[in-house]
Write an enzyme that holds these catalytic residues in place. Structure first.
Site, PDB file in Angstrom:
ATOM      1  N   ASP A 106     -40.153  11.867 -62.333  1.00 16.35           N
ATOM      2  CA  ASP A 106     -41.451  11.627 -61.681  1.00 16.35           C
ATOM      3  C   ASP A 106     -42.391  12.818 -61.790  1.00 16.35           C
ATOM      4  O   ASP A 106     -41.975  13.917 -62.144  1.00 16.35           O
ATOM      5  CB  ASP A 106     -41.228  11.361 -60.183  1.00 16.35           C
ATOM      6  CG  ASP A 106     -40.666   9.981 -59.963  1.00 16.35           C
ATOM      7  OD1 ASP A 106     -40.811   9.128 -60.852  1.00 16.35           O
ATOM      8  OD2 ASP A 106     -40.063   9.761 -58.881  1.00 16.35           O
ATOM      9  N   TYR A 146     -28.301  15.896 -61.255  1.00 19.09           N
ATOM     10  CA  TYR A 146     -29.583  16.340 -60.697  1.00 19.09           C
ATOM     11  C   TYR A 146     -29.318  17.473 -59.714  1.00 19.09           C
ATOM     12  O   TYR A 146     -28.326  17.444 -58.988  1.00 19.09           O
ATOM     13  CB  TYR A 146     -30.270  15.201 -59.931  1.00 19.09           C
ATOM     14  CG  TYR A 146     -30.984  14.195 -60.800  1.00 19.09           C
ATOM     15  CD1 TYR A 146     -32.304  14.420 -61.189  1.00 19.09           C
ATOM     16  CD2 TYR A 146     -30.363  13.022 -61.224  1.00 19.09           C
ATOM     17  CE1 TYR A 146     -32.980  13.495 -61.986  1.00 19.09           C
ATOM     18  CE2 TYR A 146     -31.029  12.092 -62.013  1.00 19.09           C
ATOM     19  CZ  TYR A 146     -32.338  12.332 -62.393  1.00 19.09           C
ATOM     20  OH  TYR A 146     -33.010  11.433 -63.171  1.00 19.09           O
TER      21      TYR A 146
END
Lengths: 251, 251
Positions: free
Chosen positions: A55, A113
């Site tokens: 994002d 992540y």
């Protein structure tokens, strides 16, 4: 697509100045920057496919992408030309020739992540683009206990903003192998490892854990939100600033 | 200046977007940013005096500055208000009340500067504002041997761009207590500690050491440049990007 060669790229980026990975109209994206430069170098329209989107404002330590071409450019030349032409907030760490069938998204076995929190009164200027600043006191035991509850194979429907946009359509079952809370010089780092992540899943989990650790919500709410299968029951997503796509593992 | 209180500030900044510390017409400077915000908070014209200037693009881990005021603002209030109003690339790490006679520049006993080189093929995007990228191979033994020659009390005239701008007028004799070459994850860090540094002295020394370590100049040139007392004999100054004012020591 016979007679073509598949190239794999490993890419690091500071996502601060970009509207995320994926090409969108009227926005500066990482995919487009790389695609444009590659097309210029190879004098051919190139499509670059990433292992997944990141994002707006999210960073990558080791994003992986691939492209196919009928030409056979030298990997060292590509490495130099790409890094010479791309802006300094996008760096190509590696260029290699992959199996012809290699696909950066579909061939991925697992992803990692990292999410960085700064827990000090001040975020140092040198890391300000890469930290989420948490000013409220956190109960680190609660944080770690809460994190445990996300490990395993579960339906993460409630922790995804819009699963249709995720990589696996309407199936919201994913496996998180590992969710570690690691101390750092100015706070903590969450390390997520899983077989795949839904849209905004990491940020939604971090948001939930922060609510639990600052005692805004009881730890029992995590289980309740899982069972509710209702996104409105989850906490607000944590901001993108602290998030890094850290690693993609292939067979 | 009786009846006034002296406050000391410890300041970290990312100097990338500034024309250095010192106020100049038509330029954005760190001194001016802090002075403006302090004047707004205290509703009084404040002069902020730093331990020394840093050039355009140079950073600070712990710059020290002081100001005097007839008011007696609370240090915690100042800490919060300053950090609330300053841009995120300037952070106030500490606010304290000092001896009335304290002067950030004249009371300093020693200073420490750090200079970061990235020796990898690629500078990671996350540290790109804080590294000088060296692409030529360096002989680290030569680099360390060369560094030794700058330690001690010497006339650094040849290694200063314009001593008139330095803090001690025409006297260019300074003492370097320590010049360490420390390995880092992507290269090396020079650590300079001395009783004071002339204008551009650190960058000129690093520039000279780089020329020696990449064998553009023999190591004997260091001694020759010292003796020549001629700035044109020295190497080109290394860029500001890798440089940090790291620490000021007071009695």
């Amino acid at each position: 697509m016979k007679d073509s060669t598949t190239y794999a790229l490993t890419i690091a980026y500071d996502g601060t100045e970009y509207s995320g990975w994926q090409i969108q109209p009227n926005a500066r994206t990482i995919q487009e920057e790389i695609q444009n430069v590659l097309s210029q170098i190879l004098q051919e329209e190139i499509t670059v496919i990433g292992s997944g989107r990141t994002d707006q404002g999210v960073h990558a330590l080791k994003q992986v992408a691939h492209f196919r071409t009928k030409k056979t450019p030298d990997t060292k030349m590509l490495f130099r030309a790409l890094n010479g032409m791309l802006p300094f907030d996008i760096r190509i760490l590696n260029v290699s020739i992959a199996d012809q069938s290699f696909h950066s998204q579909y061939s991925a076995l697992s992803k990692e992540y990292h999410y960085y929190l700064c827990l000090e009164p001040i975020v140092l200027p040198f890391v300000r683009r890469f930290r989420t600043h948490v000013k409220m006191p956190l109960d680190l035991d609660l944080l770690k206990k809460g994190a445990q509850q996300f490990i395993g194979t579960k339906d993460f429907y409630s922790f995804s903003n819009s699963p249709d946009k995720g990589s696996c359509g309407k199936n919201s079952i994913r496996t998180i192998y590992r969710l570690d809370v690691v101390p750092t010089s100015d706070g903590i780092r969450f390390e997520f490892e899983g077989n795949g992540f839904l849209y905004k899943m990491v940020r939604n989990i971090v948001g939930m854990l922060l609510d639990v650790a600052c005692k805004k919500r009881p730890i029992e709410d995590i289980e309740k939100v899982f069972l509710a299968k209702d996104r409105r029951r989850a906490s607000r997503a944590a901001p993108p600033t602290g998030l890094f796509l850290a690693k993609i593992t292939y067979s």
